[in-house]
Design a protein around this motif. Structure first.
Motif, PDB file in Angstrom:
ATOM      1  N   LEU A  45       5.684  35.536  25.715  1.00 29.79           N
ATOM      2  CA  LEU A  45       5.519  37.065  25.368  1.00 29.79           C
ATOM      3  C   LEU A  45       4.512  37.533  26.594  1.00 29.79           C
ATOM      4  CD1 LEU A  45       5.587  39.635  23.563  1.00 29.79           C
ATOM      5  CD2 LEU A  45       3.776  38.522  22.188  1.00 29.79           C
ATOM      6  N   GLU A  46       4.985  38.489  27.181  1.00 28.56           N
ATOM      7  CA  GLU A  46       4.091  39.060  28.430  1.00 28.56           C
ATOM      8  C   GLU A  46       3.497  40.221  28.215  1.00 28.56           C
ATOM      9  OE1 GLU A  46       6.269  38.491  31.864  1.00 28.56           O
ATOM     10  OE2 GLU A  46       6.841  36.454  31.591  1.00 28.56           O
ATOM     11  N   ARG A  47       2.531  40.851  28.923  1.00 27.60           N
ATOM     12  CA  ARG A  47       2.039  41.951  29.017  1.00 27.60           C
ATOM     13  C   ARG A  47       2.130  42.471  30.473  1.00 27.60           C
ATOM     14  NH1 ARG A  47       0.940  44.676  23.899  1.00 27.60           N
ATOM     15  NH2 ARG A  47       0.735  43.110  22.516  1.00 27.60           N
ATOM     16  N   ARG A  48       2.818  43.348  30.678  1.00 31.76           N
ATOM     17  CA  ARG A  48       3.069  43.856  32.141  1.00 31.76           C
ATOM     18  C   ARG A  48       2.882  45.390  32.186  1.00 31.76           C
ATOM     19  NH1 ARG A  48       8.886  42.101  33.875  1.00 31.76           N
ATOM     20  NH2 ARG A  48       8.164  40.099  33.244  1.00 31.76           N
ATOM     21  N   THR A  49       2.742  45.799  33.572  1.00 31.49           N
ATOM     22  CA  THR A  49       2.872  47.361  33.798  1.00 31.49           C
ATOM     23  C   THR A  49       4.409  47.673  33.817  1.00 31.49           C
ATOM     24  OG1 THR A  49       0.706  47.082  35.338  1.00 31.49           O
ATOM     25  CG2 THR A  49       2.016  49.182  35.383  1.00 31.49           C
ATOM     26  N   VAL A  50       4.599  48.633  32.960  1.00 33.61           N
ATOM     27  CA  VAL A  50       5.778  49.519  32.723  1.00 33.61           C
ATOM     28  C   VAL A  50       5.812  50.800  33.125  1.00 33.61           C
ATOM     29  CG1 VAL A  50       6.874  47.638  31.408  1.00 33.61           C
ATOM     30  CG2 VAL A  50       5.868  49.790  30.577  1.00 33.61           C
ATOM     31  N   GLU A  51       6.934  51.451  33.621  1.00 31.43           N
ATOM     32  CA  GLU A  51       7.045  52.797  33.841  1.00 31.43           C
ATOM     33  C   GLU A  51       7.291  53.720  32.597  1.00 31.43           C
ATOM     34  OE1 GLU A  51       9.635  53.689  36.857  1.00 31.43           O
ATOM     35  OE2 GLU A  51       8.170  53.596  38.636  1.00 31.43           O
TER      36      GLU A  51
END
Length: 461
Positions: A45-51
Motif C-alpha cells: 500500500l503506497e502513498r504517492r502524489t496524485v493530481e
C-alpha cells in the motif's frame, strides 16, 4: 414378490449409506481446506502524489466571433474575400458604390469654402481655429473669433463707413460750437453716426452667422467624407488584442460565412460576413456546483478533441461564472487555449481535464487488489499471517495499474492481497507465495482459479 421388494429396499439403504458417507467425507475435506492457510500474492500500500482533477466537456469558441454588417446602404461594387480566407484588422471586405457620397461631399465642401471667402480666411486657418476651440461658442465669440470677424471684408467696409460718419459728426460739432452750423445739420450727422454703428454691429453679427454656417457646412462635408469611408466595409480592429505570446500584433480573423454578392443592393444593418479569431480559442464548459471552491483562474487545463486522438492541448482557466444555473446546478468555466497551429476549430466538441491540485498525497494500491461484488468495494489488508477486510473503501483517481483508495481504517502503510481473494474472509490465515517469474498481468478470474487449485492441492491434515 415380497422377496423382490426386500432386495430393492436393501439396495436403496446401501446406496443411501454410501451417499451419506460421501457427503460426510466431502464436508470433512472442506473443513480441512478451510482450516489451512490460503496462498496469496501481495503488494504494498503506497502513498504517492496524485493530481486532483475535474472532468468536463464543452464547445470551443473563437476568441471573438462577430457578424459584420453594412453601416450604409448602397450597391455592392466589389467583394474582396470569401469563406476560409484570413484577414487582418481594418482590411477591406466589401466596396459599395461611393458616387452619391462623393457628390454630397463636393456640395458641402463648396459651401464651406464659400463661407470662408466671406470671412476672408483660408481653410488652413479655419482648421486651426476648430482644432483649438472645437465646435463651441468660443469659436464665434472668443478673442480669436473677434479678430477674425474684424478682418472680414464686409465688416471692414461697414467699419470704415462708421469711422467716416464719426469724423463728420466731430466736424459738425466743431462748427456748431462756432455758430457756423445749424441744429438740423448736427442732428443729421448724429443720426448718420448711429446708423453706421448699427450697421457695424449688424455686420459683425452677420459674420458670426457666416462662421456658424461655415461650421455647419464643414460638418456636412465631414459627414459626407465619413459616409464615403463607411462604404468600404472593413474587418474590425479589436481594442483589446488577443493574448498571443510573443506576437501581440498577430490578430487574424477567419471568414466563416459570406452573405453578400457583387451587384447586390444593401440596406443599413444587412449582414455581409461572419468572422472569428481562431487564436487563442475559448472553451466553455459547465462544472457541477460542488466544485465551486476548487476552481480558480490560472489553473492548468488539458484539452482533447476527437479530430486529434492522443494529442493534448494545454490551456488555463481564464474566467469563472460567479452564478450557478438553478436548473442544471452547474456554473460556467472558460478555458483559454492557444491555437497557433490552427489544429482546433471553433464550434467543435472538446473534453477538458481541469487540474485543481497537482501535489495531493493519496493512498494507492494495485487495481487487481480491489474486489467489487454486490455493490460492495473492498480489499484485504495483510496483518501478520491473517487478513483484515476493508469494506468501506472509496475509489478515486485511476492510473496505469493502480487506483487511489480512501477509508477511515486504512493505515499509513501496509500490504494488500492481489490474488486469491475469492477464498478469503475477514481473519482468514494466509501464506504469501512469490509471484510467478516473468509473468505478465493476468485476468483476476484466472488468478483466483489458480489460487483455488493450489489450495485444493495441499495435503489434508
Amino acid at each position: 414378490m415380497k422377496h423382490r421388494y426386500a432386495v430393492i429396499l436393501a439396495l436403496g439403504a446401501a446406496v443411501g449409506q454410501a451417499g451419506c458417507s460421501h457427503e460426510g467425507a466431502k464436508a470433512s475435506s472442506k473443513a480441512d481446506v478451510e482450516a489451512k492457510p490460503v496462498p496469496v500474492t501481495v503488494a504494498p500500500l503506497e502513498r504517492r502524489t496524485v493530481e486532483r482533477t475535474i472532468e468536463a466537456v464543452g464547445s470551443l469558441r473563437g476568441w471573438e466571433q462577430v457578424t459584420i454588417g453594412a453601416k450604409r446602404s448602397g450597391k455592392v461594387l466589389k467583394v474582396y474575400h470569401d469563406m476560409g480566407d484570413r484577414v487582418r484588422p481594418d482590411e477591406p471586405l466589401v466596396q459599395l458604390d461611393p458616387i452619391d457620397a462623393k457628390l454630397a461631399f463636393d456640395v458641402a465642401q463648396s459651401k464651406y469654402l464659400a463661407e470662408l471667402v466671406k470671412l476672408g480666411i483660408s481653410a488652413e486657418e479655419a482648421d486651426e481655429f476648430i482644432k483649438r476651440y472645437g465646435v463651441t461658442e468660443a469659436l464665434i465669440r472668443g478673442k480669436q473669433a473677434e479678430e477674425a470677424i474684424g478682418q472680414a471684408p464686409a465688416v471692414r467696409q461697414v467699419q470704415a463707413a462708421m469711422e467716416k460718419s464719426l469724423q463728420n459728426l466731430a466736424r459738425q460739432r466743431a462748427l456748431s460750437k462756432k455758430g457756423a452750423g445749424t441744429a438740423q445739420e448736427l442732428g443729421d450727422q448724429e443720426n448718420d453716426y448711429q446708423a453706421a454703428m448699427a450697421a457695424y454691429d449688424n455686420a459683425k453679427a452677420t459674420a458670426r452667422n457666416v462662421i456658424a454656417m461655415a461650421i455647419a457646412n464643414r460638418i456636412a462635408r465631414d459627414q459626407a467624407q465619413q459616409t464615403m469611408a463607411d462604404l468600404t466595409i472593413r474587418s474590425p480592429h479589436p481594442q483589446v488584442a488577443p493574448p498571443i505570446p510573443g506576437r501581440p500584433e498577430a490578430t487574424v480573423y477567419a471568414v466563416t460565412q459570406r452573405s453578400v454578392s457583387e451587384g447586390q443592393i444593401l440596406k443599413e444593418g444587412d449582414a455581409v460576413y461572419d468572422l472569428v479569431i481562431e487564436n487563442p480559442l475559448r472553451l466553455w464548459t459547465n462544472v457541477p456546483e460542488r466544485y465551486t471552491t476548487s476552481l480558480r483562474a490560472g489553473q492548468p487545463v488539458r484539452v482533447s478533441v476527437a479530430s486529434h486522438p492522443g494529442k493534448v492541448f494545454e490551456g488555463k482557466v481564464a474566467r469563472i461564472n460567479p452564478s450557478v444555473d438553478p436548473t442544471s446546478r452547474t456554473f460556467q468555466v472558460e478555458t483559454q487555449i492557444p491555437n497557433s497551429e490552427g489544429l482546433l476549430r471553433p464550434g467543435g466538441f472538446a473534453k477538458a481535464t481541469i487540474i485543481t491540485d497537482a501535489t495531493a498525497r493519496a493512498a494507492v494500491v494495485p487495481i487487481e487488489s480491489i474486489i467489487q461484488f454486490a455493490g460492495v468495494t473492498k480489499l484485504f489488508l495483510v496483518e501478520n499471517d491473517k487478513v483484515r477486510a476493508i469494506d468501506d473503501l472509496v475509489l478515486g483517481k485511476e492510473g496505469s495499474g493502480w487506483v487511489e483508495v480512501s477509508s477511515a481504517s486504512l493505515p499509513e502503510t501496509g500490504t494488500v492481497v492481489t490474488t486469491g481473494q475469492s477464498l478469503l474472509a475477514n481473519g482468514t490465515s494466509i501464506v504469501v507465495r512469490p509471484p510467478a517469474p516473468d509473468a505478465g498481468p493476468k485476468h483476476k478470474t484466472d488468478e483466483t482459479q489458480h489460487a483455488a487449485a493450489e489450495a485444493k492441492a495441499l495435503p489434508a491434515r
